[in-house]
Design a protein around this motif. Structure first.
Motif, PDB file in Angstrom:
ATOM      1  N   GLN A  89      81.458 -25.254 -30.021  1.00  0.00           N
ATOM      2  CA  GLN A  89      80.029 -25.111 -30.246  1.00  0.00           C
ATOM      3  C   GLN A  89      79.703 -23.651 -30.532  1.00  0.00           C
ATOM      4  O   GLN A  89      80.143 -22.753 -29.796  1.00  0.00           O
ATOM      5  CB  GLN A  89      79.228 -25.560 -29.023  1.00  0.00           C
ATOM      6  N   ARG A 115      81.927 -21.567 -27.821  1.00  0.00           N
ATOM      7  CA  ARG A 115      82.645 -22.140 -26.690  1.00  0.00           C
ATOM      8  C   ARG A 115      83.362 -23.401 -27.152  1.00  0.00           C
ATOM      9  O   ARG A 115      82.830 -24.215 -27.894  1.00  0.00           O
ATOM     10  CB  ARG A 115      81.728 -22.413 -25.502  1.00  0.00           C
ATOM     11  N   ALA A 146      71.416 -16.666 -30.654  1.00  0.00           N
ATOM     12  CA  ALA A 146      70.177 -16.375 -31.379  1.00  0.00           C
ATOM     13  C   ALA A 146      70.343 -15.063 -32.121  1.00  0.00           C
ATOM     14  O   ALA A 146      71.016 -14.146 -31.648  1.00  0.00           O
ATOM     15  CB  ALA A 146      69.005 -16.275 -30.407  1.00  0.00           C
ATOM     16  N   TYR A 187      76.712 -21.038 -30.678  1.00  0.00           N
ATOM     17  CA  TYR A 187      75.371 -21.003 -30.104  1.00  0.00           C
ATOM     18  C   TYR A 187      74.896 -19.548 -30.014  1.00  0.00           C
ATOM     19  O   TYR A 187      75.698 -18.606 -30.064  1.00  0.00           O
ATOM     20  CB  TYR A 187      75.365 -21.639 -28.702  1.00  0.00           C
ATOM     21  N   LYS A 222      83.670  -9.306 -32.225  1.00  0.00           N
ATOM     22  CA  LYS A 222      82.300  -9.800 -32.239  1.00  0.00           C
ATOM     23  C   LYS A 222      82.130 -10.732 -33.426  1.00  0.00           C
ATOM     24  O   LYS A 222      82.736 -10.532 -34.475  1.00  0.00           O
ATOM     25  CB  LYS A 222      81.354  -8.603 -32.392  1.00  0.00           C
ATOM     26  N   LYS A 240      63.474 -15.147 -36.336  1.00  0.00           N
ATOM     27  CA  LYS A 240      64.356 -15.368 -35.194  1.00  0.00           C
ATOM     28  C   LYS A 240      64.912 -16.779 -35.325  1.00  0.00           C
ATOM     29  O   LYS A 240      64.166 -17.728 -35.524  1.00  0.00           O
ATOM     30  CB  LYS A 240      63.567 -15.223 -33.896  1.00  0.00           C
ATOM     31  N   VAL A 291      67.859  -5.518 -36.172  1.00  0.00           N
ATOM     32  CA  VAL A 291      68.513  -6.800 -35.908  1.00  0.00           C
ATOM     33  C   VAL A 291      68.915  -6.881 -34.442  1.00  0.00           C
ATOM     34  O   VAL A 291      69.096  -5.866 -33.770  1.00  0.00           O
ATOM     35  CB  VAL A 291      69.757  -7.002 -36.799  1.00  0.00           C
ATOM     36  N   GLY A 292      69.012  -8.067 -33.974  1.00  0.00           N
ATOM     37  CA  GLY A 292      69.404  -8.257 -32.582  1.00  0.00           C
ATOM     38  C   GLY A 292      70.002  -9.624 -32.383  1.00  0.00           C
ATOM     39  O   GLY A 292      70.219 -10.379 -33.321  1.00  0.00           O
ATOM     40  N   GLY A 293      70.245  -9.902 -31.153  1.00  0.00           N
ATOM     41  CA  GLY A 293      70.801 -11.200 -30.805  1.00  0.00           C
ATOM     42  C   GLY A 293      72.313 -11.211 -30.809  1.00  0.00           C
ATOM     43  O   GLY A 293      72.961 -10.202 -31.130  1.00  0.00           O
ATOM     44  N   GLU A 294      72.845 -12.315 -30.452  1.00  0.00           N
ATOM     45  CA  GLU A 294      74.294 -12.460 -30.477  1.00  0.00           C
ATOM     46  C   GLU A 294      74.639 -13.936 -30.618  1.00  0.00           C
ATOM     47  O   GLU A 294      73.851 -14.815 -30.274  1.00  0.00           O
ATOM     48  CB  GLU A 294      74.921 -11.871 -29.212  1.00  0.00           C
TER      49      GLU A 294
END
Lengths: 262, 542
Positions: free
Chosen positions: B430, B471, B434, B432, B483, B415, B464-467
């Motif tokens: 930025q 910004r 996870a 950002y 995406k 992770k 898999v996961g997260g995004e």
């Protein structure tokens, strides 16, 4: 330090459109997470304000729940320093809305509207607030298309002064809001155009009336023309360095004439 | 091994193409009578010597619960002129054909029996048995029926075990994954002479008998979630705010302790904030103390908080690490240097933790925004039991590779939480979010030659996961079109016969299409690569 009002938008699992006082700010896809921090000061007014979300579609529940990308609909009104990157999670939140139905709640009838109201102290009165309320009758539509054609011609010919002449109100109202002057903003636009159009790379997509949808917003005082194909801006094209450019416009009738107000 | 029947040997021709004309003998032999000299030159008559059917069987054939077949037989079909067989093929549609060779488990006795036919010459038929070089010398047996004891190399296990330390853990272990058979050559022969009008003869038959070791092995891995380590530091400015953050977390599963310290300092003209979070944990639980000293716009934000939590998952902090190796139920683990394997796992963990260096390099490109990263890694945590050996297939004359796998193993779990600045569409922004990736294999598989045949592979894609979000600076804003494609990719593949576990994990390219939405200028849309694909590791673990 100049501050700006912005929305911290974090939506996943909902196809929706976000409005500030009836002005469409952004649209989100149903299948991918969406996060953005659009500044919205130019749509906020003195007194009562409304932030609303129209939910058009809800993603079906998934078997695997990803805790790092959960289903959510969060819109927070925040204030932050203009021109600075506020790290995620450090936004100064004023208020906001969250749509979080319980698992046992019946699914809402779509489209479903979620909104909240808040009051702001007295501030400037924007031109669009006092613009004529329009109805999209044949005469108005024809006149609007003439205006759009003129804007399109300016873009095709690269006539930036002509383009700027139809956006006087927009530059006059937005430049101070975003820490600049109308003159400096105009100069920046001309500079940007010369970069986008270098080596003759500037192209403008044709404006086909049948592919334009006119959206009345802000109580009928503002019109947003959108492409019927993808809901995107009608003015768009390709530019240098493989970039695609677009010019979203919001139009009002001011003193009997159409003007780009945002 | 299909062999064509031999044609019946023709009578040996006399010298010359035609017999000499009858001669009148000076000795008074009557004309038109064969002369004694000619008679001597006639071919000697070969006595019939052949067989109709040849059968191979082992000591388990026809025995209930062992082998259903009575024998593997080959016989001569004079009508078709072919050698026929009762070979039972596999019901597995993917691999219906099976080998002709007779396969047995050590030790066994092969019965070779010839039957039918016109009879034999004296001393015929013969069976020539050629064992592997290390198992004896060639023998010639005479007669139509024989019992031959066959075996595998008797000291094969000990011989290979002695090499384990020399070869190392992995190569040493692989020696025991389905060693090749000891192949015995059987050649059965007769003269092939048959009385007319039989045109075809069996004549002879060569057959291989493959002998496999009888051992059933088992390895067990029970690897605790051993260690997680993360470090993140960042300092820089955000507008008029100067900040300095650092954090260190060290979790040791073996010692069942964890310790982390996080310090944050933010200063600007009207703000001073210092926050220190220290967390100490052991097998009974974790206590977290958060101290905050600060003023924001003249307002005091000092605090001191304590939070407690239950003990970490005991499974994750299991102290026992174990590798076991048994042969026929007897433990031989001490013959292996399992530490080599544990070191290997640690090396992989280190490689995955190298991600943080990768992100740091990205973060340094925009020091004004600063960065923070956290990487959590778990590699080879869980349990795996793999049992293997050769077994006779009850339905025919073959041996199959038996295996049984019980696995609940997290091959890798990673992770990465990231936040760093970069230039995007000529503006600072930025990145950002996870991302997580997990390669986990869970389940039970057992060889079933009746159904699926010996081929078996388990392939697991990562979960898999997260995004990841972006910004921009306040004012104009950045919108992601679609995406950001970022995350982990790879696969874990287990081959079951013989066993191998391969896995690879990569950090996929961080790529997306972004629109810088301007309030006063043209909005610009462009595809941008935030970072290139980074292979993390690709290994054959076993």
């Amino acid at each position: 330090m100049t501050t700006v009002d912005y929305l911290n938008v974090s939506i996943h699992g909902y196809a929706c459109e976000l409005f500030v006082n009836g002005a469409p700010i952004l649209r989100t896809p149903v299948d991918t997470p969406y996060t953005a921090i659009p500044s919205v000061g130019e749509w906020l007014v003195s007194g009562d304000n409304e932030i609303a979300v129209r939910i058009d579609a809800i993603a079906p529940p998934t078997a695997i729940v990803d805790p790092l990308s959960p289903r959510r609909l969060i819109v927070q009104r925040c204030v932050g320093p203009l021109g600075e990157v506020v790290p995620a999670g450090e936004d100064q939140v004023v208020d906001g809305l969250t749509f979080a139905p319980l698992p046992d709640d019946p699914p809402p009838t779509l489209p479903h509207r979620v909104a909240y109201n808040f009051r702001l102290p007295p501030g400037p009165t924007w031109a669009w607030q006092t613009a004529a309320v329009l109805s999209l009758d044949m005469a108005t539509t024809a006149e609007l298309f003439m205006f759009l054609d003129a804007l399109h011609a300016d873009l095709v010919e690269g006539d930036i002064p002509g383009l700027l002449s139809r956006q006087k109100i927009k530059f006059a109202e937005l430049a101070p809001l975003y820490g600049t002057t109308p003159e400096a903003a105009r100069a920046a636009l001309e500079q940007q155009f010369s970069e986008l159009a270098k080596d003759g790379a500037w192209t403008v997509a044709p404006l086909r009336h049948e592919e334009v949808r006119l959206h009345l917003c802000c109580g009928g005082r503002v019109i947003e023309p959108r492409s019927a194909r993808d809901d995107g801006p009608v003015f768009r094209g390709l530019a240098a360095d493989g970039n695609a450019w677009s010019l979203p416009v919001f139009i009002s009738r001011i003193d009997g004439m159409f003007e780009v107000v945002r | 091994m299909t062999q064509r029947p031999a044609p019946r040997p023709a009578p040996r021709p006399a010298p010359g193409k035609t017999p000499p004309a009858a001669l009148r003998s000076n000795a008074g032999q009557p004309a038109n009578k064969p002369c004694a000299t000619c008679q001597k030159q006639q071919p000697r008559k070969v006595p019939p010597c052949d067989f109709d059917k040849l059968e191979f069987s082992c000591s388990h054939c026809g025995k209930p619960g062992k082998r259903e077949i009575v024998s593997l037989a080959f016989w001569l079909d004079q009508g078709r002129g072919m050698i026929m067989t009762n070979r039972v093929n596999s019901p597995n549609p993917r691999q219906p054909k099976v080998t002709d060779r007779f396969e047995v488990i050590d030790p066994d006795t092969i019965t070779v029996k010839a039957s039918g036919g016109p009879g034999y010459s004296p001393g015929h038929p013969t069976l020539t048995v050629v064992p592997p070089a290390s198992l004896g010398t060639t023998r010639v047996l005479r007669g139509p029926s024989h019992q031959v004891a066959v075996k595998y190399e008797p000291n094969w296990f000990q011989t290979r075990l002695n090499k384990v330390n020399q070869l190392g853990f992995f190569v040493g272990l692989r020696q025991f994954f389905f060693p090749p058979a000891a192949v015995w050559q059987f050649a059965f022969a007769a003269c092939g002479a048959r009385p007319a009008p039989q045109r075809k003869a069996f004549y002879g038959w060569k057959h291989k008998v493959a002998v496999y070791p009888p051992d059933i092995f088992k390895i067990g891995l029970s690897l605790p979630s051993v260690r997680k380590k993360e470090r993140a530091n960042s300092s820089g400015t955000e507008g008029k705010v100067r900040y300095d953050n650092s954090s260190v977390t060290d979790t040791r599963g073996m010692a069942r302790t964890s310790h982390s310290v996080k310090e944050e300092m933010r200063t600007s003209s009207n703000t001073e904030l210092y926050r220190r979070t220290e967390s100490v944990g052991n097998s009974r639980g974790t206590v977290t103390q958060t101290q905050q000293l600060g003023t924001i716009r003249g307002r005091d934000y000092s605090s001191d908080r304590y939070e407690g939590s239950d003990a970490p998952d005991s499974r994750k902090l299991a102290t026992a690490k174990s590798f076991t190796f048994t042969r026929n139920g007897k433990d031989w683990t001490s013959s292996f240097k399992a530490a080599e394997f544990i070191e290997f796992v640690f090396t992989i963990r280190k490689q995955v933790l190298g991600l943080i260096e990768f992100f740091k390099a990205l973060g340094r490109k925009m020091p004004k925004i600063g960065w923070s990263f956290s990487v959590e890694v778990d590699v080879c945590a869980g349990s795996l039991e793999y049992e293997w050996g050769y077994k006779e297939w009850p339905k025919n004359h073959t041996v199959y590779r038996y295996y049984k796998l019980e696995v609940s193993l997290t091959v890798v779990s990673a992770k990465a939480e990231i936040a760093f600045g970069l230039e995007l569409l000529s503006a600072k922004a930025q990145v950002y979010g996870a991302v997580t990736g997990e390669l986990k294999i869970t389940g039970t598989r057992e060889a079933n030659p009746d159904r699926t045949g010996p081929a078996a592979t388990i392939s697991v894609p990562p979960t898999v996961g997260g995004e990841i979000g972006v910004r921009g600076a306040l004012g104009d804003w950045v919108e992601v079109v679609g995406k950001i494609n970022a995350g982990f990719e790879g696969a874990a593949v287990i081959e079951l016969a013989p066993f191998s576990l391969k896995a690879n994990l990569d950090l996929s390219e961080g790529k997306g299409t972004f629109t810088a939405k301007s309030k006063l200028l043209f909005s610009v849309t462009k595809s941008a690569t935030l970072w290139d694909k980074r292979p993390i590791w690709a290994k054959t673990i076993l």
